[in-house]
Design an enzyme around this catalytic site. Structure first.
Site, PDB file in Angstrom:
ATOM      1  N   TYR A   1      50.606  39.072  38.262  1.00 21.99           N
ATOM      2  CA  TYR A   1      49.489  37.928  38.555  1.00 21.99           C
ATOM      3  C   TYR A   1      49.890  36.712  38.335  1.00 21.99           C
ATOM      4  O   TYR A   1      49.680  35.799  39.132  1.00 21.99           O
ATOM      5  CB  TYR A   1      48.371  38.234  37.333  1.00 21.99           C
ATOM      6  CG  TYR A   1      47.023  37.695  37.697  1.00 21.99           C
ATOM      7  CD1 TYR A   1      46.778  36.899  38.568  1.00 21.99           C
ATOM      8  CD2 TYR A   1      45.901  37.745  36.724  1.00 21.99           C
ATOM      9  CE1 TYR A   1      45.505  36.299  38.691  1.00 21.99           C
ATOM     10  CE2 TYR A   1      44.668  37.289  36.762  1.00 21.99           C
ATOM     11  CZ  TYR A   1      44.534  36.521  38.037  1.00 21.99           C
ATOM     12  OH  TYR A   1      43.104  35.937  38.264  1.00 21.99           O
TER      13      TYR A   1
ATOM     14  N   LEU B   1      43.654  41.662  40.770  1.00 22.37           N
ATOM     15  CA  LEU B   1      44.557  41.497  39.555  1.00 22.37           C
ATOM     16  C   LEU B   1      43.778  41.213  38.250  1.00 22.37           C
ATOM     17  O   LEU B   1      44.218  41.550  37.071  1.00 22.37           O
ATOM     18  CB  LEU B   1      45.751  40.215  39.756  1.00 22.37           C
ATOM     19  CG  LEU B   1      46.796  40.511  40.629  1.00 22.37           C
ATOM     20  CD1 LEU B   1      47.479  39.582  41.221  1.00 22.37           C
ATOM     21  CD2 LEU B   1      47.598  41.651  40.222  1.00 22.37           C
ATOM     22  N   GLU B   2      42.548  40.595  38.338  1.00 23.64           N
ATOM     23  CA  GLU B   2      41.793  40.407  37.392  1.00 23.64           C
ATOM     24  C   GLU B   2      41.175  41.819  36.619  1.00 23.64           C
ATOM     25  O   GLU B   2      41.319  41.980  35.631  1.00 23.64           O
ATOM     26  CB  GLU B   2      40.563  39.682  37.387  1.00 23.64           C
ATOM     27  CG  GLU B   2      40.638  38.115  37.312  1.00 23.64           C
ATOM     28  CD  GLU B   2      40.989  37.535  36.278  1.00 23.64           C
ATOM     29  OE1 GLU B   2      40.490  38.073  35.100  1.00 23.64           O
ATOM     30  OE2 GLU B   2      41.933  36.479  36.046  1.00 23.64           O
ATOM     31  N   TYR B   3      40.930  42.638  37.650  1.00 24.72           N
ATOM     32  CA  TYR B   3      40.510  44.048  37.281  1.00 24.72           C
ATOM     33  C   TYR B   3      41.855  44.835  36.563  1.00 24.72           C
ATOM     34  O   TYR B   3      41.770  45.293  35.664  1.00 24.72           O
ATOM     35  CB  TYR B   3      40.046  44.968  38.599  1.00 24.72           C
ATOM     36  CG  TYR B   3      40.002  46.230  38.019  1.00 24.72           C
ATOM     37  CD1 TYR B   3      38.613  46.703  37.587  1.00 24.72           C
ATOM     38  CD2 TYR B   3      40.897  47.359  38.336  1.00 24.72           C
ATOM     39  CE1 TYR B   3      38.473  47.824  37.456  1.00 24.72           C
ATOM     40  CE2 TYR B   3      40.627  48.453  37.746  1.00 24.72           C
ATOM     41  CZ  TYR B   3      39.114  48.609  37.529  1.00 24.72           C
ATOM     42  OH  TYR B   3      39.277  50.325  37.044  1.00 24.72           O
TER      43      TYR B   3
END
Length: 228
Positions: free
Chosen positions: A112, A206-208
């Site tokens: 990320y 990428l948050e998930y």
């Protein structure tokens, strides 16, 4: 429909997946594994260091004093205010915050960081904002969703965390970034608008993945000389 409204619609699948992730659900339900919480704090501390650096990059890409003031203010906000939700998590597991700083990033968090820095090096403020926006935007919506569904009171283990991300300061940050991304997209070429969309969706993914990384306590395949 504005550019960011279109982004939200196109990425609703990821937003909904984040809301339903077991780590996020655990924040609302008030129960998480201590080692998963520690893993999250370790990674997020380093992630936020990168985020402050990206705000610095945004300052260098800004042409308006209003933007420069905003991004500088966000660096101060992360340094001074965004430690509070971390301290709430540390209180939950009974580990001093200072003991969870300075650890290597797990693979997903490192990916990320690399993604956002790569986008930012392209030099366009709109792309930099597009890559950064999913972080405050998803957290704002998580805070609101958890507050609405669980209506936590002050004795809730994660009351401070939920309140922090549901409050007006996060909304103000997100609203400013939404406004500026819409303005930058309006002036951008079709090619750059598409690249903004791609950067935004990858950051949403990428948050998930960051929540999943924390929940599963993801690490590098070889740790301390032992093949996992």
């Amino acid at each position: 429909m504005t550019f960011t409204e279109d982004l939200r619609r196109e990425n609703d699948d990821i937003f909904q997946a984040i809301f339903n992730h077991p780590f996020v659900r655990g924040l609302g339900e008030g129960e998480l594994q201590d080692d998963a919480v520690a893993h999250y704090v370790k990674a997020d501390y380093e992630y936020l260091n990168t985020f402050m650096q990206l705000y610095g990059t945004a300052v260098s890409q800004s042409k308006k004093r209003e933007d420069i003031a905003f991004f500088q203010g966000q660096i101060a906000f992360v340094l001074g205010d965004e430690i509070h939700p971390h301290r709430n998590l540390c209180d939950y597991i009974g580990v001093p915050y200072e003991e969870l700083k300075g650890f290597p990033m797990p693979p997903t968090a490192d990916h990320y960081r690399t993604h956002m820095k790569s986008v930012a090096t392209e030099g366009l403020l709109g792309k930099t904002i597009a890559a950064m926006l999913p972080c405050p935007w998803t957290y704002q919506e998580i805070g609101r969703e958890l507050k609405k569904e669980f209506a936590p009171e002050t004795n809730h283990p994660f009351y401070e965390w939920i309140e922090f991300y549901a409050n007006d300061s996060i909304t103000e940050t997100t609203d400013y970034l939404l406004k500026r991304l819409d303005e930058e997209a309006e002036a951008a070429s079709l090619e750059d608008r598409q690249l903004m969309k791609e950067a935004f969706r990858k950051s949403c993914q990428l948050e998930y993945a960051f929540w999943e990384m924390s929940y599963t306590k993801e690490d590098w395949p070889v740790a301390e000389g032992v093949l996992k």
